[in-house]
Design a protein around this motif. Structure first.
Motif, PDB file in Angstrom:
ATOM      1  N   ASP A 173       0.813  -1.219   0.000  1.00  0.00           N
ATOM      2  CA  ASP A 173       0.000   0.000   0.000  1.00  0.00           C
ATOM      3  C   ASP A 173       0.844   1.265   0.000  1.00  0.00           C
ATOM      4  N   MET A 174       1.986   1.241   0.673  1.00  0.00           N
ATOM      5  CA  MET A 174       2.833   2.436   0.690  1.00  0.00           C
ATOM      6  C   MET A 174       3.354   2.732  -0.718  1.00  0.00           C
ATOM      7  N   ILE A 205     -17.770   6.341  -2.954  1.00  0.00           N
ATOM      8  CA  ILE A 205     -16.744   5.433  -3.498  1.00  0.00           C
ATOM      9  C   ILE A 205     -15.735   5.077  -2.421  1.00  0.00           C
ATOM     10  N   ILE A 206     -15.275   6.094  -1.680  1.00  0.00           N
ATOM     11  CA  ILE A 206     -14.289   5.846  -0.611  1.00  0.00           C
ATOM     12  C   ILE A 206     -14.871   4.888   0.427  1.00  0.00           C
ATOM     13  N   PHE A 207     -16.148   5.073   0.765  1.00  0.00           N
ATOM     14  CA  PHE A 207     -16.780   4.165   1.737  1.00  0.00           C
ATOM     15  C   PHE A 207     -16.860   2.745   1.188  1.00  0.00           C
ATOM     16  N   LYS A 208     -17.327   2.626  -0.055  1.00  0.00           N
ATOM     17  CA  LYS A 208     -17.508   1.290  -0.654  1.00  0.00           C
ATOM     18  C   LYS A 208     -16.175   0.564  -0.824  1.00  0.00           C
ATOM     19  N   ASP A 218      -9.835  -1.517  -0.808  1.00  0.00           N
ATOM     20  CA  ASP A 218      -9.276  -1.221  -2.125  1.00  0.00           C
ATOM     21  C   ASP A 218      -8.563   0.127  -2.046  1.00  0.00           C
ATOM     22  N   GLU A 219      -7.331   0.075  -1.510  1.00  0.00           N
ATOM     23  CA  GLU A 219      -6.592   1.324  -1.277  1.00  0.00           C
ATOM     24  C   GLU A 219      -6.304   2.079  -2.564  1.00  0.00           C
ATOM     25  N   LYS A 220      -6.069   1.334  -3.643  1.00  0.00           N
ATOM     26  CA  LYS A 220      -5.692   1.970  -4.908  1.00  0.00           C
ATOM     27  C   LYS A 220      -6.735   3.010  -5.339  1.00  0.00           C
ATOM     28  N   ALA A 221      -8.001   2.635  -5.275  1.00  0.00           N
ATOM     29  CA  ALA A 221      -9.088   3.545  -5.683  1.00  0.00           C
ATOM     30  C   ALA A 221      -9.178   4.739  -4.739  1.00  0.00           C
TER      31      ALA A 221
END
Length: 353
Positions: A173-174, A205-208, A218-221
């Motif tokens: 993730d980093m 979107i951030i919540f989902k 889904d950290e990428k999104a």
């Protein structure tokens, strides 16, 4: 509460629609205007430095007085003029004359700020493991222009691609967070595009992709939205998130992420929403736990000198003491003198060193 450039330390609003600049005018312009010149004082300082570093052992106090007591514009002039007069880079002289953490600080001060940050990144990734706090604090929450300058200068100085270096040094993730930050893709704030409806959509979107996901995050999104969104839009996303899910965007990131990537993500969002408090917290982080992170503390005080008045106000409000007090209790010797001189150039304090 203390006012910090139109924001109070108790709110999350900023006066700017875009991420704050950390490079002063001369660094951004990269040149003197024809009628400007370096000025007599710069020539005198170059001569003083040259004399103070002749023979055995440099006179550290004289060099600190010439280099650390200047703002970033004046240091830009000093580094350029010294090379013109004596045919060698000022930063190379610092590396030769001094040792340890003090040498690191003096070398950074002897370089234009946009090159000094590249040197900081190099030092943060030398050897086994990386100083993640230094990496994310330099690369997250920056303007597009500053990120592009850092990438260009890193290659110019070290003939290495910064993105490839980060891919080698970081994982998971980093790496994804830093990859997004390096895209220099913060959108220009446009009220026709960055509407309240879009803020609600991005909050959903951030919540989902995070709290609302059945398994994992889904950290990428999430990182893509956070890096691309200008401060005013981030503020609206946070408000929409809070209205619908009961807590702010910062609190959501705190809950959803862990470890260094959480620190990096909170720093990114913090630099967009409340930059001066976020920088004050970073300085405190450098001094937390057993032993001081001199690399992080020195880098931070030099990098944020231009906004140090606002950072100082936030630091006093948050922690009840000045950054001077923190440096005095955490550092000793020439490094302490150097850091105090950097701050005194923009926020003079009574009582001496």
């Amino acid at each position: 509460s203390l006012l910090i450039q139109g924001q109070t330390t108790t709110t999350r609003t900023t006066t700017t629609t875009m991420t704050i600049d950390l490079y002063p005018e001369l660094v951004r312009r990269e040149d003197l205007s024809p009628d400007e010149g370096f000025g007599h004082d710069i020539d005198v300082d170059c001569e003083t430095i040259q004399e103070a570093t002749k023979g055995w052992g440099a006179n550290a106090k004289k060099v600190i007085d010439c280099v650390a007591s200047k703002d970033a514009n004046e240091r830009w002039k000093l580094s350029r003029r010294y090379k013109e007069l004596y045919g060698k880079p000022l930063d190379e002289l610092m590396k030769k004359e001094f040792k340890g953490d003090f040498r690191f600080g003096m070398t950074c001060l002897a370089m234009p700020l946009d090159e000094a940050e590249c040197y900081m990144l190099k030092k943060a990734t030398d050897g086994i493991g990386s100083n993640i706090h230094v990496v994310y604090s330099i690369l997250c929450g920056r303007t597009n222009d500053e990120i592009n300058r850092i990438k260009k200068n890193y290659f110019k100085l070290y003939t290495k691609d910064l993105g490839k270096l980060m891919a080698k040094e970081l994982t998971g993730d980093m790496e994804r967070l830093i990859f997004n930050a390096l895209q220099a893709g913060e959108e220009v704030y446009d009220p026709q595009y960055h509407t309240k409806d879009k803020a609600v959509e991005d909050a959903n979107i951030i919540f989902k992709k995070g709290q609302g996901k059945w398994f994992g995050t889904d950290e990428k999104a999430i990182f893509k939205i956070l890096c691309a969104s200008p401060p005013e839009h981030i503020q609206h996303i946070s408000e929409a998130y809070s209205d619908k899910y009961g807590y702010t965007l910062l609190k959501a990131m705190e809950k959803e992420l862990s470890g260094n990537v959480r620190d990096g993500c909170l720093f990114l969002v913090g630099m967009k929403l409340k930059p001066f408090e976020t920088i004050a917290q970073l300085i405190k982080t450098a001094c937390a736990g057993f032993g001081t992170d001199e690399l992080l503390l020195t880098s931070s005080i030099i990098r944020y000198q231009m906004v140090m008045k606002d950072v100082m106000a936030a630091h006093i409000e948050l922690f009840g003491k000045s950054v001077h007090d923190r440096v005095r209790s955490e550092c000793g010797g020439d490094l302490k003198k150097l850091l105090l001189a950097v701050m005194n150039a923009v926020w003079p304090e009574d009582g001496g060193i």
